[in-house]
Design a protein around this motif. Structure first.
Motif, PDB file in Angstrom:
ATOM      1  N   PRO A 353       0.822  -1.217   0.000  1.00 43.58           N
ATOM      2  CA  PRO A 353       0.000   0.000   0.000  1.00 43.58           C
ATOM      3  C   PRO A 353       0.850   1.258   0.000  1.00 43.58           C
ATOM      4  O   PRO A 353       1.889   1.327   0.647  1.00 43.58           O
ATOM      5  CB  PRO A 353      -0.797  -0.125   1.310  1.00 43.58           C
ATOM      6  CG  PRO A 353       0.067  -0.956   2.193  1.00 43.58           C
ATOM      7  CD  PRO A 353       0.805  -1.906   1.300  1.00 43.58           C
ATOM      8  N   THR A 354       0.391   2.258  -0.751  1.00 43.59           N
ATOM      9  CA  THR A 354       1.030   3.575  -0.749  1.00 43.59           C
ATOM     10  C   THR A 354      -0.057   4.616  -0.517  1.00 43.59           C
ATOM     11  O   THR A 354      -1.176   4.476  -1.014  1.00 43.59           O
ATOM     12  CB  THR A 354       1.740   3.863  -2.086  1.00 43.59           C
ATOM     13  OG1 THR A 354       0.796   3.795  -3.160  1.00 43.59           O
ATOM     14  CG2 THR A 354       2.850   2.853  -2.327  1.00 43.59           C
ATOM     15  N   TYR A 355       0.273   5.657   0.225  1.00 40.65           N
ATOM     16  CA  TYR A 355      -0.703   6.662   0.613  1.00 40.65           C
ATOM     17  C   TYR A 355      -0.582   7.911  -0.258  1.00 40.65           C
ATOM     18  O   TYR A 355       0.518   8.433  -0.444  1.00 40.65           O
ATOM     19  CB  TYR A 355      -0.518   7.039   2.083  1.00 40.65           C
ATOM     20  CG  TYR A 355      -1.525   8.057   2.569  1.00 40.65           C
ATOM     21  CD1 TYR A 355      -2.888   7.755   2.624  1.00 40.65           C
ATOM     22  CD2 TYR A 355      -1.115   9.326   2.969  1.00 40.65           C
ATOM     23  CE1 TYR A 355      -3.808   8.688   3.078  1.00 40.65           C
ATOM     24  CE2 TYR A 355      -2.030  10.262   3.423  1.00 40.65           C
ATOM     25  CZ  TYR A 355      -3.380   9.937   3.463  1.00 40.65           C
ATOM     26  OH  TYR A 355      -4.292  10.855   3.899  1.00 40.65           O
ATOM     27  N   ASP A 356      -1.710   8.369  -0.782  1.00 37.10           N
ATOM     28  CA  ASP A 356      -1.760   9.582  -1.588  1.00 37.10           C
ATOM     29  C   ASP A 356      -2.393  10.675  -0.733  1.00 37.10           C
ATOM     30  O   ASP A 356      -3.604  10.688  -0.525  1.00 37.10           O
ATOM     31  CB  ASP A 356      -2.586   9.333  -2.855  1.00 37.10           C
ATOM     32  CG  ASP A 356      -2.748  10.588  -3.699  1.00 37.10           C
ATOM     33  OD1 ASP A 356      -2.084  11.591  -3.399  1.00 37.10           O
ATOM     34  OD2 ASP A 356      -3.547  10.558  -4.656  1.00 37.10           O
ATOM     35  N   SER A 357      -1.584  11.594  -0.213  1.00 38.32           N
ATOM     36  CA  SER A 357      -2.091  12.633   0.679  1.00 38.32           C
ATOM     37  C   SER A 357      -3.017  13.597  -0.049  1.00 38.32           C
ATOM     38  O   SER A 357      -3.908  14.194   0.564  1.00 38.32           O
ATOM     39  CB  SER A 357      -0.935  13.404   1.318  1.00 38.32           C
ATOM     40  OG  SER A 357      -0.136  14.022   0.320  1.00 38.32           O
ATOM     41  N   GLY A 358      -2.815  13.762  -1.352  1.00 42.78           N
ATOM     42  CA  GLY A 358      -3.674  14.673  -2.113  1.00 42.78           C
ATOM     43  C   GLY A 358      -5.107  14.189  -2.165  1.00 42.78           C
ATOM     44  O   GLY A 358      -6.049  14.943  -1.935  1.00 42.78           O
ATOM     45  N   GLY A 359      -5.277  12.906  -2.462  1.00 40.44           N
ATOM     46  CA  GLY A 359      -6.628  12.359  -2.549  1.00 40.44           C
ATOM     47  C   GLY A 359      -7.114  11.721  -1.272  1.00 40.44           C
ATOM     48  O   GLY A 359      -8.273  11.333  -1.164  1.00 40.44           O
ATOM     49  N   GLY A 360      -6.232  11.588  -0.264  1.00 40.28           N
ATOM     50  CA  GLY A 360      -6.621  10.969   0.988  1.00 40.28           C
ATOM     51  C   GLY A 360      -6.949   9.497   0.833  1.00 40.28           C
ATOM     52  O   GLY A 360      -7.819   8.979   1.526  1.00 40.28           O
ATOM     53  N   THR A 361      -6.270   8.812  -0.090  1.00 42.07           N
ATOM     54  CA  THR A 361      -6.560   7.405  -0.342  1.00 42.07           C
ATOM     55  C   THR A 361      -5.290   6.573  -0.249  1.00 42.07           C
ATOM     56  O   THR A 361      -4.179   7.093  -0.336  1.00 42.07           O
ATOM     57  CB  THR A 361      -7.177   7.203  -1.735  1.00 42.07           C
ATOM     58  OG1 THR A 361      -6.246   7.685  -2.722  1.00 42.07           O
ATOM     59  CG2 THR A 361      -8.494   7.953  -1.874  1.00 42.07           C
ATOM     60  N   VAL A 362      -5.490   5.269  -0.046  1.00 37.04           N
ATOM     61  CA  VAL A 362      -4.385   4.315  -0.035  1.00 37.04           C
ATOM     62  C   VAL A 362      -4.533   3.418  -1.250  1.00 37.04           C
ATOM     63  O   VAL A 362      -5.621   2.886  -1.503  1.00 37.04           O
ATOM     64  CB  VAL A 362      -4.395   3.472   1.253  1.00 37.04           C
ATOM     65  CG1 VAL A 362      -3.288   2.436   1.221  1.00 37.04           C
ATOM     66  CG2 VAL A 362      -4.241   4.381   2.472  1.00 37.04           C
ATOM     67  N   GLN A 363      -3.467   3.275  -2.012  1.00 34.50           N
ATOM     68  CA  GLN A 363      -3.502   2.480  -3.232  1.00 34.50           C
ATOM     69  C   GLN A 363      -2.434   1.401  -3.171  1.00 34.50           C
ATOM     70  O   GLN A 363      -1.481   1.501  -2.396  1.00 34.50           O
ATOM     71  CB  GLN A 363      -3.278   3.381  -4.454  1.00 34.50           C
ATOM     72  CG  GLN A 363      -4.345   4.453  -4.616  1.00 34.50           C
ATOM     73  CD  GLN A 363      -4.005   5.424  -5.728  1.00 34.50           C
ATOM     74  OE1 GLN A 363      -2.838   5.643  -6.043  1.00 34.50           O
ATOM     75  NE2 GLN A 363      -5.028   6.007  -6.332  1.00 34.50           N
ATOM     76  N   TRP A 364      -2.620   0.393  -4.002  1.00 35.22           N
ATOM     77  CA  TRP A 364      -1.663  -0.711  -4.057  1.00 35.22           C
ATOM     78  C   TRP A 364      -0.763  -0.568  -5.280  1.00 35.22           C
ATOM     79  O   TRP A 364      -1.235  -0.240  -6.363  1.00 35.22           O
ATOM     80  CB  TRP A 364      -2.396  -2.049  -4.124  1.00 35.22           C
ATOM     81  CG  TRP A 364      -3.122  -2.364  -2.853  1.00 35.22           C
ATOM     82  CD1 TRP A 364      -4.411  -2.049  -2.546  1.00 35.22           C
ATOM     83  CD2 TRP A 364      -2.599  -3.039  -1.714  1.00 35.22           C
ATOM     84  NE1 TRP A 364      -4.729  -2.468  -1.289  1.00 35.22           N
ATOM     85  CE2 TRP A 364      -3.628  -3.096  -0.745  1.00 35.22           C
ATOM     86  CE3 TRP A 364      -1.357  -3.601  -1.408  1.00 35.22           C
ATOM     87  CZ2 TRP A 364      -3.461  -3.688   0.490  1.00 35.22           C
ATOM     88  CZ3 TRP A 364      -1.185  -4.199  -0.173  1.00 35.22           C
ATOM     89  CH2 TRP A 364      -2.228  -4.239   0.761  1.00 35.22           C
ATOM     90  N   GLU A 365       0.536  -0.815  -5.069  1.00 36.85           N
ATOM     91  CA  GLU A 365       1.495  -0.781  -6.169  1.00 36.85           C
ATOM     92  C   GLU A 365       2.269  -2.086  -6.200  1.00 36.85           C
ATOM     93  O   GLU A 365       2.432  -2.757  -5.177  1.00 36.85           O
ATOM     94  CB  GLU A 365       2.464   0.390  -6.010  1.00 36.85           C
ATOM     95  CG  GLU A 365       1.805   1.741  -6.178  1.00 36.85           C
ATOM     96  CD  GLU A 365       2.817   2.866  -6.216  1.00 36.85           C
ATOM     97  OE1 GLU A 365       4.020   2.585  -6.031  1.00 36.85           O
ATOM     98  OE2 GLU A 365       2.418   4.019  -6.417  1.00 36.85           O
ATOM     99  N   ALA A 366       2.765  -2.430  -7.389  1.00 38.39           N
ATOM    100  CA  ALA A 366       3.476  -3.690  -7.560  1.00 38.39           C
ATOM    101  C   ALA A 366       4.662  -3.775  -6.618  1.00 38.39           C
ATOM    102  O   ALA A 366       5.397  -2.818  -6.421  1.00 38.39           O
ATOM    103  CB  ALA A 366       3.949  -3.843  -9.004  1.00 38.39           C
ATOM    104  N   GLY A 367       4.854  -4.939  -6.026  1.00 42.54           N
ATOM    105  CA  GLY A 367       5.951  -5.171  -5.110  1.00 42.54           C
ATOM    106  C   GLY A 367       6.836  -6.295  -5.601  1.00 42.54           C
ATOM    107  O   GLY A 367       6.455  -7.091  -6.450  1.00 42.54           O
ATOM    108  N   GLY A 368       8.042  -6.354  -5.051  1.00 40.87           N
ATOM    109  CA  GLY A 368       8.973  -7.392  -5.459  1.00 40.87           C
ATOM    110  C   GLY A 368       9.290  -8.368  -4.360  1.00 40.87           C
ATOM    111  O   GLY A 368      10.265  -9.103  -4.457  1.00 40.87           O
ATOM    112  N   GLY A 369       8.507  -8.373  -3.303  1.00 39.40           N
ATOM    113  CA  GLY A 369       8.736  -9.337  -2.233  1.00 39.40           C
ATOM    114  C   GLY A 369       9.975  -9.036  -1.425  1.00 39.40           C
ATOM    115  O   GLY A 369      10.691  -9.945  -1.022  1.00 39.40           O
ATOM    116  N   GLY A 370      10.260  -7.749  -1.212  1.00 44.20           N
ATOM    117  CA  GLY A 370      11.457  -7.372  -0.474  1.00 44.20           C
ATOM    118  C   GLY A 370      11.466  -7.947   0.929  1.00 44.20           C
ATOM    119  O   GLY A 370      10.435  -8.127   1.547  1.00 44.20           O
TER     120      GLY A 370
END
Length: 537
Positions: A353-370
């Motif tokens: 999850p990544t947080y967008d402070s402008g829209g006040g939403t949390v979105q999912w972005e591709a991960g690499g299993g770090g």
């Protein structure tokens, strides 16, 4: 077998020396303050099966004023499901057995139902209205005369099974019209009704009541359901109240029955233990399932206090409508210590999850299993100062001072770093921290602008690593303190999503190009000295 029930208070002493009382065995000796009671099946107070042994009463008479009482009535019922059951404790199965067949009450009232055809129905509801008495009247001209019909709401009943048994309509009614008083009887029908669809199926036709009189009388009318009946989750229940009349009558009687107030009319519906599943949560082993509507409430609280306020106590969990709009739930430890995020999209494997402070939403972005927290230092002495992507190189000062990179105020000077992305990167948003200062003390409000761009290549990519392929440049304009003093550290930051970092992933070879952008409005005078840079998730 004779029952002996003993209650001892204070003390008793077992004395085996009293065989002369006729028992040929032990005898109980009581102190003067003792209280002792005996229950016997035998009304004569005898223990034996014949009259030959002396009675308990005669033996106890020798105790005088301190003798116990003897009861020849049945032994009191101490509760429980068997002789050894402690009435304070029941198993789940025993509770289910007790509740099985419990009746749900539906109270009839004079509120119009949403059903208006073929005739206007009224409402029957599991709660009392609290309103004054209402009445329903009709002149009865023939047998099977329908007086009025009542239906549950579209959300009732909350159960889906009726069990075999006797169902009861508790009703208050009377008749009028002079000599015809006492010439009518009531009965009811229970139906189930589909919703939508309005198809009604008859389930019960009750017995008739006694003849009604001119005095308002409480009646209980019974009807039998001969087989367990399954209801669809949207089915409704319908009660129809009818009257029959005597063949011989002077005139047609007026029948009135009453609801609400002190003469509430109610219908008892028998159902299974499953009917309580939507209303109660068991301590162990049950699942809280289904839709649970909080009505008009604007918050939900799991309290840690007898009388919670929102919020006030360590350990409380709060969901509030204001927080929901930002996708967050709060956990409290005296004050809020954690926000639990919620997202509007569905994650795929290894996304974060990544947080967008402008829209006040949390979105999912591709991960690499770090595997952990990713960070990368850009040490000054590791910077590359030549190459086709560098026109004017950053200066490096390795003198008596700490290592520092020097960037001119009139010529854009550049540097690149090259490295392999290590396995701790989890494909999240990256923050580049730039630790710097100015060489010259400034006058007034001044700014420093930095430009950064990234190029990443994965093994097997159809990309020439010797050809520039940087992603779009990211910039930051840093506002210095008024009259910024030379040599005092400042921290500027730039963020990169994975896409803005040219899709960088684990094991990619990466180049980062860094420059000072000169000629901007309010540009600081003199060199900027770079002490260190750190890239991290």
């Amino acid at each position: 077998m004779k029952k002996l029930f003993l209650i001892f208070f204070f003390f008793l002493i077992v004395n085996n020396s009293c065989a002369d009382n006729g028992f040929g065995g032990s005898f109980v000796d009581f102190g003067p303050n003792s209280a002792f009671e005996i229950w016997l099946d035998d009304p004569n107070g005898n223990f034996g099966t014949t009259a030959s042994p002396p009675s308990v009463q005669s033996a106890l008479d020798e105790l005088g004023a301190s003798k116990p009482s003897i009861h020849t009535s049945d032994m009191p019922d101490t509760g429980g499901t068997n002789d050894d059951h402690d009435p304070r404790y029941y198993t789940k199965d025993e509770v289910n057995d007790i509740v099985e067949g419990a009746a749900f009450d539906f109270f009839l009232n004079d509120t119009n139902s949403d059903i208006s055809a073929p005739t206007q129905y009224f409402v029957m509801d599991p709660t009392l209205t609290g309103e004054a008495e209402s009445s329903f009247s009709d002149t009865i001209t023939n047998d099977a005369f329908l007086i009025d019909t009542f239906a549950t709401s579209t959300s009732e009943p909350t159960f889906t099974e009726l069990i075999i048994g006797v169902y009861t309509l508790h009703i208050h009614a009377d008749t009028t019209t002079g000599a015809s008083t006492g010439t009518a009887r009531l009965y009811f029908e229970l139906w189930k009704r589909t919703h939508p669809g309005a198809v009604e199926t008859l389930l019960i036709t009750s017995e008739e009541s006694n003849l009604l009189t001119g005095v308002k009388t409480s009646l209980e009318i019974h009807g039998s359901l001969t087989a367990d009946t399954v209801l669809d989750v949207t089915d409704r229940l319908v009660i129809k109240v009818y009257a029959n009349i005597e063949v011989s009558r002077p005139t047609d009687p007026v029948v009135t029955f009453y609801a609400e107030g002190t003469t509430s009319t109610l219908f008892e519906v028998k159902t299974t233990i499953a009917a309580f599943d939507d209303r109660y949560i068991e301590v162990l082993g049950d699942t809280y399932a289904g839709v649970h509507d909080a009505g008009g409430a604007t918050s939900f609280e799991i309290p840690n206090d007898a009388a919670p306020t929102l919020p006030n106590v360590t350990g409380e969990v709060v969901v509030d409508t204001n927080l929901i709009t930002q996708g967050m739930m709060q956990v409290y430890l005296a004050s809020a210590i954690a926000n639990i995020v919620a997202t509007t999209d569905t994650p795929a494997d290894n996304e974060v999850p990544t947080y967008d402070s402008g829209g006040g939403t949390v979105q999912w972005e591709a991960g690499g299993g770090g595997a952990g927290t990713y960070f990368k230092h850009f040490t000054i002495q590791a910077g590359k100062l030549t190459g086709g992507d560098i026109t004017n190189s950053m200066g490096i000062d390795a003198g008596e001072r700490p290592w520092r990179g020097l960037l001119d105020d009139s010529t854009e000077e550049e540097v690149t770093w090259q490295f392999v992305c290590d396995p701790n990167y989890a494909s999240g948003t990256l923050t580049l921290e730039i630790l710097f200062s100015v060489v010259t003390t400034q006058s007034g409000d001044k700014d420093v602008k930095f430009d950064v761009k990234v190029m990443a290549a994965t093994s097997g990519d159809a990309e020439d690593w010797n050809t520039d392929g940087f992603a779009a440049e990211r910039t930051v304009t840093h506002d210095l303190a008024t009259d910024q003093v030379a040599g005092r550290p400042r921290l500027a930051t730039i963020t990169f999503t994975q896409a803005q970092a040219d899709g960088m992933n684990i094991d990619d070879i990466v180049r980062v190009h860094f420059a000072r952008d000169v000629g901007v409005a309010n540009d600081a005078t003199g060199d900027v000295e770079i002490f260190d840079m750190l890239w991290h998730e």
